[in-house]
Design a protein around this motif. Structure first.
Motif, PDB file in Angstrom:
ATOM      1  N   SER A  32      38.964  21.097  18.333  1.00 45.52           N
ATOM      2  CA  SER A  32      38.781  22.366  18.096  1.00 45.52           C
ATOM      3  C   SER A  32      39.551  23.188  18.943  1.00 45.52           C
ATOM      4  N   GLN A  33      40.344  22.671  19.940  1.00 43.72           N
ATOM      5  CA  GLN A  33      41.478  23.686  20.538  1.00 43.72           C
ATOM      6  C   GLN A  33      42.630  23.680  19.628  1.00 43.72           C
ATOM      7  N   ALA A  34      43.070  22.594  18.925  1.00 47.66           N
ATOM      8  CA  ALA A  34      44.035  22.492  18.023  1.00 47.66           C
ATOM      9  C   ALA A  34      44.018  23.414  16.829  1.00 47.66           C
ATOM     10  N   ALA A  35      42.600  23.525  16.262  1.00 51.24           N
ATOM     11  CA  ALA A  35      42.326  24.441  14.969  1.00 51.24           C
ATOM     12  C   ALA A  35      42.277  25.855  15.792  1.00 51.24           C
ATOM     13  N   LEU A  36      41.980  26.123  16.962  1.00 45.73           N
ATOM     14  CA  LEU A  36      42.066  27.359  17.337  1.00 45.73           C
ATOM     15  C   LEU A  36      43.514  27.892  17.383  1.00 45.73           C
ATOM     16  N   TRP A  37      44.412  27.117  17.998  1.00 48.09           N
ATOM     17  CA  TRP A  37      45.899  27.261  18.161  1.00 48.09           C
ATOM     18  C   TRP A  37      46.434  27.364  16.886  1.00 48.09           C
ATOM     19  N   ALA A  38      46.113  26.695  15.774  1.00 47.39           N
ATOM     20  CA  ALA A  38      46.644  26.758  14.315  1.00 47.39           C
ATOM     21  C   ALA A  38      46.312  28.095  13.763  1.00 47.39           C
ATOM     22  N   ALA A  39      45.125  28.437  14.011  1.00 45.00           N
ATOM     23  CA  ALA A  39      44.540  29.920  13.579  1.00 45.00           C
ATOM     24  C   ALA A  39      45.588  31.080  14.247  1.00 45.00           C
ATOM     25  N   LEU A  40      45.642  30.900  15.609  1.00 48.34           N
ATOM     26  CA  LEU A  40      46.445  31.995  16.166  1.00 48.34           C
ATOM     27  C   LEU A  40      47.697  32.061  15.316  1.00 48.34           C
ATOM     28  N   ALA A  41      48.452  30.739  15.356  1.00 46.40           N
ATOM     29  CA  ALA A  41      49.624  30.682  14.651  1.00 46.40           C
ATOM     30  C   ALA A  41      49.894  31.138  13.381  1.00 46.40           C
ATOM     31  N   GLN A  42      48.466  31.186  12.593  1.00 51.15           N
ATOM     32  CA  GLN A  42      48.396  31.887  11.327  1.00 51.15           C
ATOM     33  C   GLN A  42      48.328  33.248  11.571  1.00 51.15           C
ATOM     34  N   VAL A  43      47.945  33.939  12.554  1.00 52.53           N
ATOM     35  CA  VAL A  43      47.952  35.398  12.665  1.00 52.53           C
ATOM     36  C   VAL A  43      49.321  35.895  13.060  1.00 52.53           C
ATOM     37  N   LEU A  44      50.055  35.225  13.922  1.00 47.82           N
ATOM     38  CA  LEU A  44      51.272  35.653  14.215  1.00 47.82           C
ATOM     39  C   LEU A  44      52.147  35.439  13.152  1.00 47.82           C
ATOM     40  N   LEU A  45      52.143  34.414  12.213  1.00 47.05           N
ATOM     41  CA  LEU A  45      53.070  34.247  11.244  1.00 47.05           C
ATOM     42  C   LEU A  45      52.681  35.397  10.008  1.00 47.05           C
ATOM     43  N   ALA A  46      51.484  35.725   9.863  1.00 47.33           N
ATOM     44  CA  ALA A  46      51.126  36.672   8.902  1.00 47.33           C
ATOM     45  C   ALA A  46      51.574  37.751   9.102  1.00 47.33           C
ATOM     46  N   TRP A  47      51.650  38.269  10.674  1.00 46.51           N
ATOM     47  CA  TRP A  47      52.248  39.519  11.098  1.00 46.51           C
ATOM     48  C   TRP A  47      53.786  39.534  10.982  1.00 46.51           C
ATOM     49  N   ALA A  48      54.388  38.475  11.227  1.00 42.70           N
ATOM     50  CA  ALA A  48      56.023  38.329  11.073  1.00 42.70           C
ATOM     51  C   ALA A  48      56.517  38.254   9.834  1.00 42.70           C
ATOM     52  N   PHE A  49      55.817  37.404   8.964  1.00 44.36           N
ATOM     53  CA  PHE A  49      56.409  37.028   7.664  1.00 44.36           C
ATOM     54  C   PHE A  49      55.493  37.374   6.466  1.00 44.36           C
ATOM     55  N   ASP A  50      54.785  38.696   6.442  1.00 43.86           N
ATOM     56  CA  ASP A  50      53.810  38.949   5.647  1.00 43.86           C
ATOM     57  C   ASP A  50      54.245  38.837   4.206  1.00 43.86           C
ATOM     58  N   GLY A  51      53.640  38.363   3.091  1.00 47.04           N
ATOM     59  CA  GLY A  51      54.099  38.168   1.659  1.00 47.04           C
ATOM     60  C   GLY A  51      54.813  36.933   1.485  1.00 47.04           C
ATOM     61  N   GLN A  52      54.939  35.967   2.528  1.00 44.87           N
ATOM     62  CA  GLN A  52      55.518  34.695   2.119  1.00 44.87           C
ATOM     63  C   GLN A  52      54.319  33.720   2.073  1.00 44.87           C
ATOM     64  N   LEU A  53      54.682  32.902   1.113  1.00 51.12           N
ATOM     65  CA  LEU A  53      53.737  31.933   0.534  1.00 51.12           C
ATOM     66  C   LEU A  53      53.598  30.880   1.733  1.00 51.12           C
ATOM     67  N   TRP A  54      54.484  30.415   2.426  1.00 50.76           N
ATOM     68  CA  TRP A  54      54.522  29.456   3.360  1.00 50.76           C
ATOM     69  C   TRP A  54      53.679  29.937   4.605  1.00 50.76           C
ATOM     70  N   ALA A  55      53.894  31.374   4.747  1.00 46.17           N
ATOM     71  CA  ALA A  55      53.176  31.853   6.058  1.00 46.17           C
ATOM     72  C   ALA A  55      51.757  31.778   5.973  1.00 46.17           C
ATOM     73  N   LEU A  56      51.233  31.612   4.729  1.00 49.27           N
ATOM     74  CA  LEU A  56      49.572  31.487   4.572  1.00 49.27           C
ATOM     75  C   LEU A  56      49.258  30.180   4.381  1.00 49.27           C
ATOM     76  N   VAL A  57      50.016  29.323   3.727  1.00 46.57           N
ATOM     77  CA  VAL A  57      49.664  27.644   3.527  1.00 46.57           C
ATOM     78  C   VAL A  57      49.868  26.787   4.669  1.00 46.57           C
TER      79      VAL A  57
END
Length: 402
Positions: free
Chosen positions: A295-320
């Protein structure tokens, strides 16, 4: 006096081939409900254009399918206890085939959505009854083996369905994905109607008062409620990706359906890997520890998803990439949550299974309904939704283990 016993045919259930056939039938029933959710998601952008409607309307076909699928969980279990597994399954498959025909021939989005509702209301019989039929037909280690194969079959559905759907869209057209489901359902119906014998030896008369009392007992258990809420959030996040992802990947990023099919395949494989990682963990790793770490690892992964979405918007790898780890750790938690929920009511396992399936599907349908409102021009809205869902899972799981 001559012995004529050798000339008397064995009952079908006693013949050597019958139990392997029933195991095959159970495994074949497992993935079709999941496949019907995901098989045409790579085609959602094209369908919106073909039906001259917006994405929220075409996404509604997935949400309402899930809603009908959830409600059916409450019907087929009690019905099969009093009417028999075989008859109930035949009715459910016939309803599914009717819905498939309506979808294939649908001249408008309204007819298509109606067909999807009928599909969901029918095929939920397979999801509910495969577990009951397995319990009827097998015992001991053989039952455990069959249930393991059933879970593998169930898990394969969302993995292979988007790939099949992408193939049909690029080669023959999206309606052939539904024709595939029609053929699959017809094969299942033939197996049940022509070969299967009734597996429920002692039907139980339906009692509304007993059913209501059991529902009240199960839903009155705080731990059970926490479990199905957490399961619904995990499952809903994966389905939301399949609902929103095609529009982000294909419409906004400009990739083809095969690219989204590959991304969905990767998500399914990560989920499957998370599920099977439980079998690789040493016995010394407790369920409590698995819940806390995952549960903690999933939360950290979701936080990383937000940061990557903000920094690399439009990049497929930042979503996947970050979402793949959300799915992986969700896969670790999901079967453990299911086991915890079912073990709470051993004397009402059938009803508990139906209510667990119903509850998590309702939550997943609600999450998909909300996800259909997200803006897809940016990766950030979906990433923020994922973070909120994993935050909820973290909070709920901590209360399950405390």
């Amino acid at each position: 006096m001559p012995d004529h016993s050798a000339t008397v045919p064995l009952p079908r259930q006693s013949r050597p081939w019958y139990q392997p056939f029933m195991a095959l039938l159970i495994v074949a029933l497992a993935p079709i409900g999941q496949m019907a959710i995901d098989i045409f998601v790579p085609s959602l952008p094209l369908m919106a254009a073909e039906f001259a409607t917006d994405r929220q309307v075409v996404q509604l076909s997935v949400t309402l399918y899930l809603t009908a699928f959830a409600l059916g969980q409450l019907v087929y279990g009690p019905l099969s206890d009093s009417w028999g597994r075989r008859n109930t399954l035949i009715v459910g498959l016939l309803v599914f085939l009717l819905g498939s025909v309506v979808c294939i021939l649908a001249p408008s989005i309204g007819w298509f959505i109606a067909g999807r509702v009928v599909q969901g209301a029918g095929i939920t019989a397979a999801s509910v009854l495969m577990r009951a039929i397995a319990t009827d037909c097998f015992q001991g280690p053989r039952l455990t083996q069959v249930l393991t194969y059933m879970v593998i079959g169930w898990g394969m559905g969302p993995i292979v369905a988007p790939v099949i759907g992408a193939f049909f869209q690029m080669s023959l057209g999206w309606r052939y994905s539904l024709a595939f489901l029609l053929v699959y359902g017809t094969v299942l119906l033939a197996m049940v109607a022509l070969v299967m014998k009734e597996s429920h030896a002692k039907p139980v008369p339906f009692s509304l008062s007993r059913l209501v009392q059991g529902i009240g007992t199960i839903y009155g258990n705080r731990r059970f409620v926490l479990i199905f809420l957490a399961m619904g959030c995990c499952y809903g996040a994966l389905l939301a990706f399949n609902l929103v992802g095609p529009f982000i990947v294909q419409t906004v990023m400009g990739h083809g359906p095969a690219v989204f099919g590959a991304a969905a395949l990767a998500m399914g494989a990560m989920y499957f890997g998370g599920v099977f990682s439980n079998r690789l963990m040493p016995a010394s790793v407790s369920v409590r520890t698995r819940f806390r770490v995952a549960s903690q690892a999933a939360l950290w992964a979701a936080l990383a998803q937000v940061l990557l979405a903000w920094a690399f918007d439009g990049q497929l790898w930042a979503l996947v990439l970050p979402f793949a780890f959300v799915v992986l750790f969700g896969g670790v938690m999901y079967p453990n949550l299911m086991a915890q929920g079912m073990s709470a009511f051993p004397q009402m396992a059938g009803l508990a299974s139906s209510l667990l399936g119903f509850s998590l599907m309702v939550i997943a349908a609600a999450i998909m309904g909300l996800s259909s409102l997200l803006q897809v021009q940016s990766l950030l809205p979906f990433a923020l939704m994922t973070l909120m869902l994993m935050g909820a899972v973290f909070w709920l799981v901590r209360r399950v283990v405390n």
